[in-house]
Design a protein around this motif. Structure first.
Motif, mmCIF file in Angstrom:
data_model
loop_
_atom_site.group_PDB
_atom_site.id
_atom_site.type_symbol
_atom_site.label_atom_id
_atom_site.label_comp_id
_atom_site.label_asym_id
_atom_site.label_seq_id
_atom_site.Cartn_x
_atom_site.Cartn_y
_atom_site.Cartn_z
ATOM 1 N N SER A 84 40.884 -0.060 15.775
ATOM 2 C CA SER A 84 40.488 0.597 17.034
ATOM 3 C C SER A 84 39.523 -0.296 17.815
ATOM 4 O O SER A 84 38.811 -1.112 17.229
ATOM 5 N N GLY A 85 39.505 -0.085 19.095
ATOM 6 C CA GLY A 85 38.576 -0.859 19.931
ATOM 7 C C GLY A 85 37.384 -0.023 20.348
ATOM 8 O O GLY A 85 36.443 -0.548 20.924
ATOM 9 N N MET A 105 37.962 -3.641 14.000
ATOM 10 C CA MET A 105 37.866 -3.545 15.455
ATOM 11 C C MET A 105 38.936 -4.461 16.055
ATOM 12 O O MET A 105 39.232 -5.542 15.534
ATOM 13 N N LYS A 106 39.510 -4.022 17.177
ATOM 14 C CA LYS A 106 40.594 -4.791 17.804
ATOM 15 C C LYS A 106 40.112 -6.149 18.306
ATOM 16 O O LYS A 106 40.912 -7.087 18.374
ATOM 17 N N ALA A 110 40.854 -10.857 13.247
ATOM 18 C CA ALA A 110 40.900 -11.898 12.217
ATOM 19 C C ALA A 110 40.606 -11.323 10.825
ATOM 20 O O ALA A 110 41.013 -11.889 9.802
ATOM 21 N N ARG A 111 39.921 -10.185 10.792
ATOM 22 C CA ARG A 111 39.624 -9.543 9.497
ATOM 23 C C ARG A 111 40.807 -8.779 8.951
ATOM 24 O O ARG A 111 40.809 -8.331 7.794
ATOM 25 N N LEU A 112 41.826 -8.523 9.772
ATOM 26 C CA LEU A 112 42.892 -7.628 9.379
ATOM 27 C C LEU A 112 43.660 -8.159 8.160
ATOM 28 O O LEU A 112 44.020 -7.405 7.253
ATOM 29 N N GLY A 113 43.901 -9.490 8.143
ATOM 30 C CA GLY A 113 44.697 -10.053 7.038
ATOM 31 C C GLY A 113 44.036 -9.829 5.693
ATOM 32 O O GLY A 113 44.673 -9.406 4.709
ATOM 33 N N SER A 114 42.723 -10.132 5.632
ATOM 34 C CA SER A 114 42.025 -9.950 4.351
ATOM 35 C C SER A 114 41.935 -8.487 3.972
ATOM 36 O O SER A 114 42.040 -8.114 2.776
ATOM 37 N N ALA A 115 41.766 -7.601 4.976
ATOM 38 C CA ALA A 115 41.703 -6.172 4.687
ATOM 39 C C ALA A 115 43.038 -5.679 4.123
ATOM 40 O O ALA A 115 43.102 -4.870 3.186
ATOM 41 N N ILE A 116 44.141 -6.192 4.734
ATOM 42 C CA ILE A 116 45.471 -5.775 4.244
ATOM 43 C C ILE A 116 45.683 -6.227 2.797
ATOM 44 O O ILE A 116 46.135 -5.450 1.932
#
Length: 768
Positions: A84-85, A105-106, A110-116
């Motif tokens: 979400s933004g 946060m949108k 860049a954090r999305l890959g590690s979170a996934i």
């Protein structure tokens, strides 16, 4: 190659969705995705097997929190990340509490890959944990079902205190307790009595050992019934706490069956009859001890062999064995007699019963053979047949001897009368003497027949056999010759026996002559005496013997011996291995008859080349020995007294009258006992002596003597007979003081006997 990843995107802006997908691809995944904006679209896609859900927090008609609630309600474990933004810190925390795994946060994709990657790993771990947890639950359920339904007892103990924390229904039923009555109690308080379980101090072994096993733990139920159980314990860690699981199996019936089998096995092994178990083909599986004793083959020599390899004698035809096998393979029991061969090669007869053993389906699997060695029975049957044969021949011989003795008495007496009137110049003198010699030889033959048939009159005396044998030693040595050594080994403190001394002499002479003929090159004849006690076992093996104390007379030689066939016949009348010029075949049968009539038993042992040993057993008699007064010989056998002759044979009666009258006596005659009584009643003058035959029609000699003695106690009586029949024999032998004159008698013998009796101590009768 990129890893495929199925993603459900909850986003109302396609451009934002594309940015998210680009970041996913950059991380190394190849997404398969679907974008939804409304709750309906979301619900429609939720069950399509997504690996990941990426959701905006706020949508025009929907929210990320609502999407999370719907996911949780479905019970689906899909990693859920908020992207979400506009989300603030407080909303992010609320989302995490609601079940979101992370938020990005949108402007920080860049954090999305590690979170996934992190959430995918966590999802795998969570699923594995849930599977393990489910498996554990299932395992616990299975264990509980097994615990509750097990047909063996199970009790769980606290490893520290020994208290029961759980117990299954089977053990409760076995012991008779209610569940609540045993929980919290010690195991040694509910019937376990093994030392290691008897008290707390001895409980250490269960605590310290990983496993303890007892094969025969005794257990007592609540009602006092003792049972046998098999006990196995193991120590486990449950939730960090040690427990001891004890498995208890009731083996009472098994132990009883084992004891029964051991008893049966011991009984079969110790059975007196040989027993064999073979398989269907006849291969030996088991033999008992008696089998080895009878056949000579031990178990190690027999197992795995076929009985025909060990025992077949070659006596029976092939059809004999075929009939046997046809019977048992047909399921029937075979019973019969068979001749088999021992390990030493000797043949023996046996009675055998073979029984087929069938399995549950009715198929024959084994055969059981029960045997009985018939050797002893056959020997006893042969002895019985021999005894019966001897008895039959004896009765015939006795009857012949009786009639023949009467005839010989007439012949010898008449010859004596004729010789009294002849001088040496008379041409008939030599013929008469020859007739007399032939008559005397015939008389000796009849005496042998009577001894053999056990019908001669015995005048037994209580005596010491040592003295009787010692008196015979010189005579035996002269009789047997210089090339035969006669040795005597008298027994010490020998008991007395009651026998006729003359018959003992005859036994020794006959056995001595038999031994001499068996030692043609010379040898040794040994006579021994000893005290023995015959037991029940000896009597069982010797049908004519009676248990009890006896005196044994052994006569053994170093002669040629005899084989078994000869040994079995030696006591038969007229059986002889000698030439016709050397023997009549009555010597040993005479010995047999004398011994039997004396109440004894005779047995012989012999082997070819090893001599023979005759064993005579005579019953012990109580002393004191019989004393006899020497009667001086009568030189003048004439007299003037009155004598009554009682004799049923006319010729013999007339002869006795002539023989006595020519000696000066007054003679009365009677044909039987009744006539004798009547004759005495008619006499006015006294009768001094009665000469009576023992065996007569009607009243016999004994009955006549009994009646006369009752009426005239001082009347002298002399019995005479050629033999005694069964009725007389059953009355027993004569007393020591009885006067007897055997037939055939001579003129001198009759006159001397009458004179001796008349002159014996005692008053003469005073009259009838």
């Amino acid at each position: 190659m990129s890893e495929k990843l199925r993603i459900l995107i909850l986003e109302d802006r396609p451009a934002d969705a594309e940015l998210v997908l680009r970041e996913v691809r950059r991380t190394g995944y190849e997404p398969e995705w679907s974008r939804v904006e409304t709750e309906a679209e979301y619900l429609a896609q939720l069950d399509q097997g997504w690996d990941l859900i990426l959701a905006d927090y706020n949508l025009p008609q929907f929210t990320g929190l609502r999407a999370l609630e719907l996911l949780t309600a479905r019970g689906l474990d899909i990693p859920f990340i908020i992207v979400s933004g506009t989300i603030g810190e407080d909303k992010a925390v609320a989302a995490m509490k609601a079940g979101a795994k992370d938020y990005v946060m949108k402007d920080q994709l860049a954090r999305l890959g590690s979170a996934i990657e992190r959430e995918l790993r966590d999802a795998v771990d969570r699923r594995e944990f849930k599977r393990a947890e489910a498996a554990l639950v299932a395992s616990e359920m299975r264990y509980r079902r097994l615990f509750e339904s097990a047909q063996d007892g199970i009790v769980i103990l606290d490893a520290v205190t020994g208290m029961i924390v759980d117990i299954n229904p089977f053990l409760l039923n076995l012991l008779g307790y209610a569940r609540q009555a045993v929980l919290g109690r010690k195991i040694w308080e509910i019937g376990f009595s093994k030392d290691l379980l008897a008290n707390q101090s001895n409980f250490t072994e269960l605590q310290q050992k990983g496993s303890v096993r007892y094969e025969d733990l005794p257990l007592e139920t609540i009602d006092g019934r003792r049972i046998e159980v098999e006990f196995v314990s193991n120590v486990y860690l449950v939730g960090g706490h040690k427990v001891i699981q004890c498995n208890i199996r009731d083996i009472t019936e098994r132990r009883q069956a084992e004891r029964a089998l051991r008893l049966q096995s011991a009984a079969l092994t110790a059975a007196a009859n040989p027993m064999v178990i073979t398989d269907r083909g006849g291969t030996i599986q088991w033999v008992n001890t008696a089998f080895a004793e009878v056949t000579g083959y031990g178990a190690e020599e027999s197992l795995g062999k076929n009985p025909r390899q060990l025992l077949r004698s070659g006596v029976h035809e092939p059809t004999f064995y075929k009939d046997m096998w046809d019977t048992i393979l047909g399921g029937a029991v075979w019973h019969g007699e068979i001749t088999n061969r021992r390990k030493d090669g000797t043949l023996y007869p046996e009675e055998m019963t073979i029984t087929p053993v069938k399995d549950a389906s009715g198929e024959i699997t084994h055969f059981v053979a029960i045997k009985q060695d018939l050797t002893r029975r056959k020997q006893l049957e042969a002895q019985l047949r021999q005894a019966q044969k001897m008895e039959s021949v004896g009765r015939l011989a006795g009857g012949i001897a009786h009639d023949f003795n009467n005839l010989l008495t007439v012949i010898l007496g008449t010859v004596d009368l004729s010789l009294a009137d002849r001088n040496e110049a008379d041409p008939l003198l030599a013929d008469l003497l020859e007739v007399r010699r032939a008559g005397e030889q015939a008389a000796r033959l009849t005496r042998q027949l009577l001894a053999f048939s056990r019908q001669q009159i015995l005048q037994p005396k209580v005596l010491n056999l040592n003295e009787a044998v010692a008196e015979m030693m010189n005579l035996l040595q002269r009789l047997l010759g210089e090339d035969v050594t006669v040795a005597f080994a008298p027994g010490i403190d020998l008991d007395f026996v009651k026998v006729d001394p003359g018959q003992v002499e005859q036994v020794l002479i006959n056995l001595g002559i038999n031994a001499r003929d068996a030692m043609p090159g010379g040898g040794t004849l040994t006579i021994e005496t000893r005290n023995v006690t015959l037991d029940e076992a000896f009597a069982a093996g010797h049908p004519t013997a009676q248990p009890g104390p006896h005196v044994q007379l052994l006569v053994s030689d170093t002669g040629i011996g005899m084989d078994e066939a000869t040994r079995l016949q030696i006591f038969e009348p007229f059986f002889t291995t000698k030439t016709s010029a050397k023997g009549t075949g009555l010597g040993l049968s005479t010995v047999y008859g004398i011994v039997k009539q004396s109440g004894g038993t005779i047995w012989v042992q012999s082997d070819p080349g090893r001599g023979s040993c005759f064993s005579i057993y005579l019953p012990r008699a109580e002393g004191p020995p019989t004393t006899t007064e020497d009667v001086p010989p009568v030189t003048v056998s004439r007299g003037s007294e009155t004598i009554l002759v009682v004799e049923d044979e006319n010729a013999l009666r007339s002869l006795a009258k002539r023989l006595l009258e020519t000696a000066g006596y007054s003679v009365l005659v009677a044909a039987n006992g009744e006539e004798a009584l009547a004759c005495i009643e008619r006499q006015d003058a006294p009768v001094h002596l009665v000469l009576t035959d023992l065996v007569m029609p009607g009243m016999g000699g004994r009955e006549l003597a009994k009646r006369l003695s009752a009426r005239f106690p001082k009347l002298k009586i002399v019995f005479t007979s050629g033999y005694t029949d069964d009725a007389i024999l059953h009355q027993g032998p004569f007393d020591d003081g009885t006067h007897f004159l055997g037939k055939p008698y001579t003129m001198a013998g009759l006159r001397t006997k009458v004179r001796n009796v008349l002159d014996s101590p005692g008053d003469r009768p005073t009259g009838a």
